[in-house]
Design an enzyme around this catalytic site. Sequence first.
Site, short mmCIF file in Angstrom:
data_model
loop_
_atom_site.label_atom_id
_atom_site.label_comp_id
_atom_site.label_asym_id
_atom_site.label_seq_id
_atom_site.Cartn_x
_atom_site.Cartn_y
_atom_site.Cartn_z
N LYS A 80 -10.34 -3.20 -5.17
CA LYS A 80 -10.05 -1.82 -4.77
C LYS A 80 -10.60 -0.84 -5.80
CE LYS A 80 -5.86 1.01 -4.07
NZ LYS A 80 -4.39 0.91 -3.95
N SER A 155 -3.58 3.73 0.09
CA SER A 155 -4.68 3.73 -0.87
C SER A 155 -5.43 2.41 -0.92
CB SER A 155 -4.16 4.09 -2.27
OG SER A 155 -3.33 3.09 -2.79
N SER A 179 1.16 0.77 -0.64
CA SER A 179 -0.28 0.73 -0.40
C SER A 179 -0.88 -0.64 -0.23
CB SER A 179 -1.02 1.48 -1.52
OG SER A 179 -0.75 2.85 -1.46
#
Length: 465
Positions: A80, A155, A179
Amino acid sequence: MNELCFASAVDLAAGIARQELSPVELAESLLKRIDEHNPRVNAFAHLDGDSVIDWARRAEQEVMEGTPLGPLHGVPVTIKDLHELKGYPFEQGSRCRAGMISDTDCPVAARLKAAGAVVLGKTTTSEFGWCGVSRSPLTGITHNPWKYGFNAGASSAGAGAAAAADFGPLHQGSDGAGSIRMPSHFCGAFGLKPTWGLVPHVPVRNNDQVSHAGPISRTVADAALFLNATAGAHPFDHTCLIAPTMDYLADLEADIRNLKVAFSADLGHARVDPEVAELVGAAVRTFEIDCAVEAVAPSWGPLGPEIGRFFWAAHESPLATHLDDWEAEMDPGLVACIRAGCGHSAETYLAMRGRKLDYVLQMHRFMADWDLLLTPSVSVAAFPADRLQPSHWPQHPWDWLSWAEFCYPFNMAGLPAASVPCGFTSDGLPVGLQIVGRRAADHLVLRAAATFERAQPWAEERPIP
């Protein structure tokens, strides 16, 4: 091509170790699928196909040379873009950071590499990870693979969308208020927020220890394999658990008979859309076959909203340093959240923190009476990603937590929590069931999720054939 793209990390790792599968062929197949479908999904912030192939060739050479192999040797993973990957852009979904390059690996990336994984690239995130909607000023909308233009969730949206679209079997996410679990819920994947401190998080975030790193995958076993490779204390994270880890993958076959399981449809206060409530209720009945399940309305539940919103805004307030130069190019919702969090006195902050610590203690005392707690993962199914709230929900300039009331409490408490797919709405949108465990009972959360997966398989349900 799709057979390789649809395969689990467990099967891929085994096939590569037996020299029945080429890491290069696997990487080429995934890159072809990503090239074909990612323009519509937009799951990647950064993807370098040449580097992926070079990485896969090295992995293949090591197999052929008889080099000792790690548990993820040749298996593709993603990182990520809130986390560092050496030599890759580290932009965090913000134009403020456009062009910045990492000179180090975060611990999770380093451990995945050490396990032999091939990193495909960086997945998209909301700006600085601030909200539960899959868009940022830098990368635009990340689309839910089940419905174009709809929220892929939070996110770790790129990770969730990539998992659902079969852009590789393993995706690193992080979860400060849902998230990992929200993208899993919205996209029909499995996501685990581990116990706080089980997986190291460097640098330790200045948000009062709520951000957990963990996996998003298509199967529970793959998530367990990810946890095996990444869990354990790290010298740079002083908050890590010191207790030894275990083989989470090997534990999945154990039964969950006679567990005491609590089910809360609303935590005593949360609004939930009817279709979500119906699907989650049906999923809970599956647990009644093996477990003693009891409906509860925890007394601590209604205390969460005021505490959650105070700290979410307060912990975004340090980003105010960007406003003078970048406000016009930042997410307006983030700007509103930053401004809402500014100006609190130390006395106000510490008084609210005292309330939070009491709230957390109440949760831990509650969990002492139960092996697991079941809830909806999120109150709503996916909605248009150009909104912060569904159109039929109360509107607010920054408060998206209204539909995520089941997520952030367990960040503040540091408890392990997973989202498992449990069905689809009449519009064909996925819904998740949340499984929460006691502190350090990640193995039990994974075991319960695997039991549910065997009863109600989801991995063959694909938005992109």
